[in-house]
Design an enzyme around this catalytic site. Structure first.
Site, PDB file in Angstrom:
ATOM      1  CD  GLU A 137      32.579  -4.554  -0.706  1.00 28.56           C
ATOM      2  OE1 GLU A 137      32.879  -3.931  -1.681  1.00 28.56           O
ATOM      3  OE2 GLU A 137      32.453  -4.671   0.820  1.00 28.56           O
ATOM      4  CG  HIS A 181      34.753  -1.549  -3.518  1.00 22.93           C
ATOM      5  ND1 HIS A 181      35.331  -2.573  -2.732  1.00 22.93           N
ATOM      6  CD2 HIS A 181      35.788  -1.236  -4.815  1.00 22.93           C
ATOM      7  CE1 HIS A 181      36.456  -2.433  -2.744  1.00 22.93           C
ATOM      8  NE2 HIS A 181      37.380  -2.092  -3.840  1.00 22.93           N
ATOM      9  CD  GLU A 207      32.207   1.593  -2.051  1.00 25.89           C
ATOM     10  OE1 GLU A 207      31.767   1.175  -1.926  1.00 25.89           O
ATOM     11  OE2 GLU A 207      33.549   1.496  -0.829  1.00 25.89           O
TER      12      GLU A 207
END
Length: 375
Positions: free
Chosen positions: A169, A259, A335
């Protein structure tokens, strides 16, 4: 024609090369686990030829839904990355592309190399505002570095940011680069105001081993670091062990764990509503932070994301849940997409390093917006 991946973060298995229109590859598993999704390789000797690159058996990868609507990235110089035509064909992912030079790189997402990581630490230290400390060593004896920015006085708020627990990531470390560059800008009024009241503790890369090895999700011992926070060990998860101990020493008032998500084409956050210590105060802080981040960055939204945990159902082995519960603080997993942000799509780049970097810059404004309510 040649395909190679013996370089920092390189990862691919070559099955067969039967000509430009039949290049057969398989996505390699993490070095010590069954997770497979990350790829990064170099193709030479195919200039101006239409290449059909087939990734076989993609239903056996970690996140098959991640391939739906996905476009691979490519670069001639490993600086400028762009999306290339990619589609699903049964159980195969296919890239069709005619390189305009004899050497080209293809990757799952824009990489962030170990050299870039070390350069980022050097940049932060040279600002004169940042102290670099060594918390310990990884399984393969790489450094676990913590960047501390602020006065480190008792009255300061303690703000922690960690990134790349999952090494594939890479957008997470691009985010941190933007975050740090703005925070260390002595002419930025938001950063100056933040550092008047808070000390920041930043771990730009929680998983240097996995990053260099070209892993998607695990460290060199095969540990998924974001499932190690309840009981980390020096043998299999020293990265979490050392960072967690430092948090217990400093305390935490706000925590962000950065992330990327393979399947969901949006920027979103996941909070701590399922932990035992969750309270109306934390719920209000979460809502304030989301509203501030919406204002700071139109890339952020809160309609799409993970299903909310039921009360008491959080997995406390995950960083955000453990930290939020342990310190009864505002804690979010942030995210970003591997694909594109469907709210603000860019056909040329999709979501990329620069957009991640800009989100890192904007997140400082959201932190400033909730600063007075944190404690």
């Amino acid at each position: 024609m040649k395909i190679s991946s013996n370089f920092d973060a390189g990862s691919i298995d070559v099955v067969a090369i039967n000509g430009f229109e039949d290049i057969q590859l398989r996505i390699r598993k993490d070095n010590a686990s069954d997770f497979a999704q990350w790829f990064y390789f170099r193709l030479q000797g195919a200039a101006y030829e239409t290449c059909r690159i087939r990734f076989l058996d993609i239903q056996h990868t970690a996140y098959p839904k991640g391939w739906e609507g996905y476009q691979a990235v490519a670069s001639y110089d490993r600086v400028n990355w762009f999306r290339v035509p990619t589609y699903l064909d049964g159980n195969e992912l296919v890239i069709e592309h005619a390189p305009l030079a004899g050497s080209i790189y293809y990757a799952y997402f824009e990489p962030y190399s170990h050299e870039q990581h070390l350069n980022l630490i050097g940049m932060a230290q040279s600002s004169g505002l940042c102290q670099v400390s060594d918390l310990g060593s990884t399984v393969q004896q790489r450094d676990i570095n913590l960047l501390t920015i602020g006065h480190e006085v008792e009255s300061d708020l303690k703000i922690w940011v960690t990134a790349r627990q999952h090494p594939g990531e890479t957008m997470a470390e691009w985010f941190v680069e933007g975050f740090l560059t703005r925070l260390l800008d002595s002419q930025d009024p938001t950063s100056r105001a933040l550092l008047d009241r808070a000390t920041f503790y930043v771990v730009p890369n929680m998983n240097p081993d996995g990053s260099v090895l070209g892993n998607l999700r695990t460290n060199a011992a095969g540990a998924n670091l974001n499932r190690e926070w309840l009981s980390p060990s020096l043998e299999t998860s020293p990265e979490v062990y050392h960072v967690r101990n430092k948090m217990l020493e400093t305390g935490v008032d706000l925590y962000l764990d950065i992330h990327g998500d393979e399947a969901i084409p949006y920027v979103f956050v996941a909070g701590t509503e399922g932990v035992p210590s969750y309270s109306p105060r934390i719920a209000e802080l979460e809502e304030q932070f989301k509203q501030q981040l919406k204002v700071a960055s139109p890339d952020f939204q809160d309609e799409h994301g993970y299903a909310r945990d039921q009360p008491g159902a959080a997995n406390l082995s995950m960083a955000t849940a453990w930290v939020g519960n342990q310190f009864q603080c505002l804690a979010y997993t942030l995210e970003m997409p591997f694909k594109d942000n469907d709210n603000l799509p860019d056909d040329d780049t999709g979501w990329n390093g620069q957009r991640s970097l800009r989100l890192g810059e904007a997140t400082l404004s959201a932190i400033y917006g909730v600063l007075k309510a944190i404690r």
